[in-house]
Motif scaffolding. Structure first.
Motif, mmCIF file in Angstrom:
data_model
loop_
_atom_site.group_PDB
_atom_site.id
_atom_site.type_symbol
_atom_site.label_atom_id
_atom_site.label_comp_id
_atom_site.label_asym_id
_atom_site.label_seq_id
_atom_site.Cartn_x
_atom_site.Cartn_y
_atom_site.Cartn_z
ATOM 1 N N ALA A 1 0.743 -1.178 0.097
ATOM 2 C CA ALA A 1 0.037 0.050 0.063
ATOM 3 C C ALA A 1 0.707 1.296 0.077
ATOM 4 N N GLY A 2 0.331 2.357 -0.445
ATOM 5 C CA GLY A 2 1.209 3.373 -0.626
ATOM 6 C C GLY A 2 1.481 4.417 0.870
ATOM 7 N N ILE A 3 2.139 3.716 1.602
ATOM 8 C CA ILE A 3 2.653 4.202 2.787
ATOM 9 C C ILE A 3 4.294 4.433 2.793
ATOM 10 N N THR A 4 4.428 5.646 3.077
ATOM 11 C CA THR A 4 5.983 5.787 3.299
ATOM 12 C C THR A 4 6.213 6.509 4.573
ATOM 13 N N GLN A 5 7.345 6.127 5.209
ATOM 14 C CA GLN A 5 7.812 6.766 6.565
ATOM 15 C C GLN A 5 9.166 7.506 6.140
ATOM 16 N N SER A 6 9.566 8.610 6.944
ATOM 17 C CA SER A 6 10.660 9.316 6.856
ATOM 18 C C SER A 6 10.865 10.092 8.167
ATOM 19 N N PRO A 7 11.971 9.946 8.534
ATOM 20 C CA PRO A 7 13.317 9.353 7.941
ATOM 21 C C PRO A 7 13.182 7.747 7.762
ATOM 22 N N ARG A 8 13.632 7.034 7.190
ATOM 23 C CA ARG A 8 14.111 5.529 7.601
ATOM 24 C C ARG A 8 15.188 5.307 8.774
ATOM 25 N N HIS A 9 15.830 5.845 9.094
ATOM 26 C CA HIS A 9 16.823 5.821 10.155
ATOM 27 C C HIS A 9 16.971 7.081 10.943
ATOM 28 N N THR B 1 19.783 12.529 23.578
ATOM 29 C CA THR B 1 18.780 12.521 24.569
ATOM 30 C C THR B 1 18.810 14.062 24.910
ATOM 31 N N GLY B 2 17.107 14.268 24.861
ATOM 32 C CA GLY B 2 16.568 15.571 25.170
ATOM 33 C C GLY B 2 16.288 16.338 23.888
ATOM 34 N N THR B 3 16.437 16.033 22.753
ATOM 35 C CA THR B 3 16.230 16.780 21.601
ATOM 36 C C THR B 3 15.037 16.198 20.874
ATOM 37 N N PRO B 4 14.238 17.052 20.388
ATOM 38 C CA PRO B 4 12.756 16.686 19.740
ATOM 39 C C PRO B 4 13.212 15.936 18.426
ATOM 40 N N VAL B 5 12.240 15.367 18.181
ATOM 41 C CA VAL B 5 12.187 14.237 16.988
ATOM 42 C C VAL B 5 10.949 14.370 16.470
ATOM 43 N N PHE C 1 0.518 11.789 8.790
ATOM 44 C CA PHE C 1 0.431 11.872 10.321
ATOM 45 C C PHE C 1 1.707 11.776 10.977
ATOM 46 N N LEU C 2 1.862 12.840 11.857
ATOM 47 C CA LEU C 2 3.262 13.164 12.281
ATOM 48 C C LEU C 2 3.352 12.610 13.958
ATOM 49 N N LEU C 3 4.649 11.967 14.162
ATOM 50 C CA LEU C 3 4.628 11.646 15.576
ATOM 51 C C LEU C 3 5.747 12.365 16.117
ATOM 52 N N THR C 4 5.695 12.981 17.214
ATOM 53 C CA THR C 4 6.925 13.972 17.766
ATOM 54 C C THR C 4 6.962 13.319 18.926
ATOM 55 N N LEU C 5 8.294 13.224 19.133
ATOM 56 C CA LEU C 5 8.905 13.069 20.677
ATOM 57 C C LEU C 5 9.541 14.469 21.154
ATOM 58 N N GLU C 6 8.816 14.919 22.176
ATOM 59 C CA GLU C 6 9.168 16.469 22.390
ATOM 60 C C GLU C 6 10.874 16.255 22.879
ATOM 61 N N SER C 7 11.176 15.546 24.021
ATOM 62 C CA SER C 7 12.460 15.240 24.282
ATOM 63 C C SER C 7 12.744 13.779 24.563
ATOM 64 N N ALA C 8 13.596 13.419 23.484
ATOM 65 C CA ALA C 8 13.780 12.083 23.261
ATOM 66 C C ALA C 8 14.556 11.530 24.450
ATOM 67 N N THR C 9 14.252 10.501 24.938
ATOM 68 C CA THR C 9 14.751 9.740 25.764
ATOM 69 C C THR C 9 15.556 8.409 25.428
ATOM 70 N N SER C 10 16.302 7.666 26.109
ATOM 71 C CA SER C 10 17.065 6.395 25.612
ATOM 72 C C SER C 10 16.050 5.215 25.385
ATOM 73 N N SER C 11 14.829 5.553 26.423
ATOM 74 C CA SER C 11 13.866 4.315 26.317
ATOM 75 C C SER C 11 12.794 4.491 25.176
ATOM 76 N N GLN C 12 13.107 5.385 24.461
ATOM 77 C CA GLN C 12 12.353 5.624 23.181
ATOM 78 C C GLN C 12 13.134 5.264 22.160
ATOM 79 N N THR C 13 14.451 4.513 22.007
ATOM 80 C CA THR C 13 14.960 3.969 21.116
ATOM 81 C C THR C 13 14.167 2.752 20.729
ATOM 82 N N SER C 14 13.751 2.550 19.194
ATOM 83 C CA SER C 14 12.872 1.404 19.010
ATOM 84 C C SER C 14 12.688 1.559 17.450
ATOM 85 N N VAL C 15 11.884 0.731 16.893
ATOM 86 C CA VAL C 15 11.494 0.906 15.600
ATOM 87 C C VAL C 15 10.071 1.143 15.317
#
Lengths: 108, 113
Positions: free
Chosen positions: B2-10, B15-19, B74-88
């Protein structure tokens, strides 16, 4: 609360052997159960759903409400069945709950 | 697919930066979802959307926010990234009336150092 468990992280069988991937769930209402599969380098995709009662790629799954189970079965495993399998439950609303997954490895 | 893309891929971030992760669809499906995939946990729903500007929390929404200003994004934002948010992170879409059949994107591997 909705919960899905898959007790086996890894299941290895020989080609031609029967395979059963176990799935148990907890849900107070009437759930819909599904199996999703992720082949190597491919996206996660729906394999089958209990309501349709169909066989896909030789796989079947029967919902057993008494045992709260939805095990995935295939009588003769093939090497191309090797993949990650996720059992999933959909209850009220749009909350979809996936199990932790079972990696099936079919050995030649 | 299906026509779904995600960016970035990697992405690797500190820690502490917004993503912000982006999911884009060309299928005009009403429902969009964000999941995270971690060993031993399978896929866990973070947030989902049932229309433009209509979103709701999933199982693991703490530390995440979402926005949907257009049907296709559809945007997903991590306001202040933490190591526990390391994931796929996986995005998925589904049609109204067929929400059981979700089509998944290719995933974004996020590492928070």
């Amino acid at each position: 609360a909705q919960r899905v468990t898959q007790p086996e992280k890894l299941l290895s069988v020989f080609k031609g052997a029967p395979v059963e991937l176990k799935c148990n769930y907890s849900y107070s209402g009437s759930p819909e159960l599904f199996w999703y599969v992720q082949y190597s380098r491919q996206r996660l995709q729906l394999l089958l759903r209990h309501i349709s009662r169909e066989s896909i790629k030789g796989f079947t799954a029967d919902l057993n409400k008494g045992e709260t189970s939805f095990h995935l079965k295939k009588p003769f495993a093939q090497e191309e069945d090797s993949a990650m399998y996720y059992c999933a439950l959909s209850g009220a609303g749009q909350n979809f709950v996936f199990g932790p997954g079972t990696r099936l490895s079919v050995l030649p | 697919d299906a026509g779904i893309t995600q960016s970035p891929r990697h992405k690797v971030t500190e820690t502490g930066t917004p993503v912000t992760l982006r999911c884009h669809q060309t299928e005009n499906h009403r429902y969009m979802y964000w999941y995270r995939q971690d060993p031993g946990h399978g896929l866990r729903l973070i947030h989902y959307s049932y229309g433009v500007k209509d979103t709701d929390k999933g199982e693991v929404s703490d530390g995440y926010s979402v926005s949907r200003s257009k049907t296709e994004d559809f945007l997903l934002t991590l306001e202040s990234a933490t190591s526990s948010q390391t994931s796929v992170y996986f995005c998925a879409i589904s049609e109204a009336g067929r929400t059981y059949e979700q089509y998944f994107g290719p995933g974004t591997r996020l590492t928070v150092t």
